[in-house]
Design a protein around this motif. Structure first.
Motif, mmCIF file in Angstrom:
data_model
loop_
_atom_site.group_PDB
_atom_site.id
_atom_site.type_symbol
_atom_site.label_atom_id
_atom_site.label_comp_id
_atom_site.label_asym_id
_atom_site.label_seq_id
_atom_site.Cartn_x
_atom_site.Cartn_y
_atom_site.Cartn_z
ATOM 1 N N ARG A 1 136.026 -61.364 45.883
ATOM 2 C CA ARG A 1 136.134 -62.762 45.594
ATOM 3 C C ARG A 1 134.392 -62.455 44.695
ATOM 4 O O ARG A 1 134.814 -63.248 43.559
ATOM 5 N N ALA A 2 134.086 -61.349 44.293
ATOM 6 C CA ALA A 2 132.801 -61.039 43.165
ATOM 7 C C ALA A 2 133.495 -60.834 42.037
ATOM 8 O O ALA A 2 133.709 -61.207 40.639
ATOM 9 N N ALA A 3 135.053 -59.608 42.377
ATOM 10 C CA ALA A 3 135.762 -59.620 41.447
ATOM 11 C C ALA A 3 136.059 -60.360 40.422
ATOM 12 O O ALA A 3 137.316 -60.840 39.352
ATOM 13 N N GLN A 4 137.309 -61.373 41.579
ATOM 14 C CA GLN A 4 138.231 -63.127 41.139
ATOM 15 C C GLN A 4 136.681 -63.541 39.681
ATOM 16 O O GLN A 4 137.318 -64.498 38.782
ATOM 17 N N PHE A 5 135.170 -63.325 40.387
ATOM 18 C CA PHE A 5 134.957 -64.272 39.077
ATOM 19 C C PHE A 5 134.464 -64.177 38.229
ATOM 20 O O PHE A 5 134.964 -64.730 36.996
ATOM 21 N N ALA A 6 134.231 -62.273 38.370
ATOM 22 C CA ALA A 6 134.449 -61.963 36.915
ATOM 23 C C ALA A 6 135.776 -62.136 35.417
ATOM 24 O O ALA A 6 135.623 -62.298 34.752
ATOM 25 N N HIS B 1 136.083 -48.373 28.196
ATOM 26 C CA HIS B 1 135.628 -46.830 28.752
ATOM 27 C C HIS B 1 134.658 -46.919 29.347
ATOM 28 O O HIS B 1 134.256 -46.096 30.025
ATOM 29 N N LEU B 2 134.292 -48.423 29.648
ATOM 30 C CA LEU B 2 133.149 -48.364 30.975
ATOM 31 C C LEU B 2 133.812 -47.802 31.776
ATOM 32 O O LEU B 2 135.143 -48.517 32.440
ATOM 33 N N ARG B 3 133.264 -47.291 32.987
ATOM 34 C CA ARG B 3 133.699 -46.488 33.988
ATOM 35 C C ARG B 3 133.741 -47.668 35.449
ATOM 36 O O ARG B 3 134.235 -47.548 36.618
ATOM 37 N N HIS B 4 133.221 -48.561 34.821
ATOM 38 C CA HIS B 4 132.553 -50.140 35.842
ATOM 39 C C HIS B 4 133.367 -51.207 35.508
ATOM 40 O O HIS B 4 132.921 -50.999 34.500
ATOM 41 N N GLY B 5 132.559 -52.426 36.501
ATOM 42 C CA GLY B 5 132.995 -53.495 35.959
ATOM 43 C C GLY B 5 134.214 -54.480 35.397
ATOM 44 O O GLY B 5 135.480 -53.539 35.342
ATOM 45 N N VAL B 6 134.349 -55.325 35.378
ATOM 46 C CA VAL B 6 135.211 -56.305 34.768
ATOM 47 C C VAL B 6 135.465 -56.397 33.338
ATOM 48 O O VAL B 6 134.470 -56.388 33.075
ATOM 49 N N VAL B 7 136.460 -55.947 32.562
ATOM 50 C CA VAL B 7 136.710 -56.004 31.012
ATOM 51 C C VAL B 7 137.456 -57.339 30.639
ATOM 52 O O VAL B 7 138.747 -56.125 31.400
ATOM 53 N N ALA B 8 137.443 -58.043 30.006
ATOM 54 C CA ALA B 8 139.355 -58.280 29.455
ATOM 55 C C ALA B 8 139.912 -58.630 30.434
ATOM 56 O O ALA B 8 140.839 -58.491 30.366
ATOM 57 N N GLY B 9 138.850 -58.933 31.522
ATOM 58 C CA GLY B 9 139.850 -59.576 33.035
ATOM 59 C C GLY B 9 140.896 -58.521 33.571
ATOM 60 O O GLY B 9 141.126 -58.738 34.642
ATOM 61 N N LEU B 10 139.755 -57.190 33.543
ATOM 62 C CA LEU B 10 140.700 -55.929 33.918
ATOM 63 C C LEU B 10 139.461 -55.189 34.404
ATOM 64 O O LEU B 10 138.381 -54.722 34.318
ATOM 65 N N THR B 11 139.785 -54.215 35.784
ATOM 66 C CA THR B 11 138.854 -54.033 36.632
ATOM 67 C C THR B 11 139.118 -52.326 35.976
ATOM 68 O O THR B 11 139.910 -51.904 35.545
ATOM 69 N N ALA B 12 137.963 -51.992 36.572
ATOM 70 C CA ALA B 12 138.083 -50.083 35.962
ATOM 71 C C ALA B 12 139.139 -49.567 36.819
ATOM 72 O O ALA B 12 139.303 -48.658 35.498
ATOM 73 N N ARG B 13 139.869 -49.805 37.644
ATOM 74 C CA ARG B 13 141.396 -49.309 38.087
ATOM 75 C C ARG B 13 142.154 -49.527 37.416
ATOM 76 O O ARG B 13 143.297 -48.952 37.109
ATOM 77 N N GLU B 14 142.313 -50.623 36.481
ATOM 78 C CA GLU B 14 143.423 -51.551 35.998
ATOM 79 C C GLU B 14 143.334 -50.599 34.909
ATOM 80 O O GLU B 14 144.167 -50.892 34.186
ATOM 81 N N ARG B 15 141.945 -50.721 34.184
ATOM 82 C CA ARG B 15 142.309 -49.685 33.117
ATOM 83 C C ARG B 15 142.468 -48.235 32.421
ATOM 84 O O ARG B 15 142.934 -47.854 31.853
ATOM 85 N N ARG B 16 141.914 -47.946 33.992
ATOM 86 C CA ARG B 16 142.069 -46.491 34.180
ATOM 87 C C ARG B 16 144.149 -46.337 34.464
ATOM 88 O O ARG B 16 144.917 -45.219 33.442
ATOM 89 N N ARG B 17 144.562 -47.032 35.081
ATOM 90 C CA ARG B 17 145.872 -47.120 34.975
ATOM 91 C C ARG B 17 146.686 -47.774 33.623
ATOM 92 O O ARG B 17 147.066 -46.757 33.451
ATOM 93 N N LEU B 18 145.918 -48.653 32.772
ATOM 94 C CA LEU B 18 146.690 -48.431 31.073
ATOM 95 C C LEU B 18 146.565 -47.165 30.468
ATOM 96 O O LEU B 18 147.333 -46.668 29.807
ATOM 97 N N ARG B 19 145.437 -46.252 30.217
ATOM 98 C CA ARG B 19 145.209 -44.811 29.794
ATOM 99 C C ARG B 19 146.067 -44.322 30.599
ATOM 100 O O ARG B 19 146.335 -43.269 29.770
ATOM 101 N N VAL B 20 146.166 -44.062 31.233
ATOM 102 C CA VAL B 20 147.581 -42.850 31.862
ATOM 103 C C VAL B 20 148.907 -42.991 32.452
ATOM 104 O O VAL B 20 149.501 -42.220 32.829
ATOM 105 N N GLY B 21 149.045 -44.049 31.341
ATOM 106 C CA GLY B 21 150.481 -44.933 31.480
ATOM 107 C C GLY B 21 151.706 -45.875 31.718
ATOM 108 O O GLY B 21 152.597 -46.468 31.860
#
Length: 92
Positions: free
Chosen positions: A43-48, A68-88
């Motif tokens: 719910r909190a992630a959806q708000f962000a 590069h932030l290790r936590h939080g929502v950036v540009a609508g993406l969670t940290a996990r989603e951003r990591r997935r983008l970086r690894v391919g």
């Protein structure tokens, strides 16, 4: 208890923010914690994500500046989603 804006929490000089000027997440009405939801709190992630969706700043610019932030929502993406983008890609 001291209240900080997200920009202050991230140590961003809002006067010299450049392309991030006017970012929805930097609004003084928004708690800086709103963009850093606890892990597993959908719910909190959806708000962000909604905050990001309403933002006038380009998602690409935001991601380039803060991806590069290790936590939080950036540009609508969670940290996990951003990591997935970086690894391919999201399919991994």
């Amino acid at each position: 208890m001291t209240s900080y804006t997200l920009a202050e929490r991230l140590n961003v000089n809002v006067v010299a923010a450049g392309p991030l000027t006017g970012a929805a997440c930097a609004s003084p009405q928004l708690s800086p914690d709103a963009m850093f939801p606890p892990q597993g709190d959908r719910r909190a992630a959806q708000f962000a994500r909604k905050v990001c969706a309403s933002c006038p700043v380009s998602k690409e610019v935001c991601l380039a500046q803060n991806g590069h932030l290790r936590h939080g929502v950036v540009a609508g993406l969670t940290a996990r989603e951003r990591r997935r983008l970086r690894v391919g890609g999201a399919g991994r």
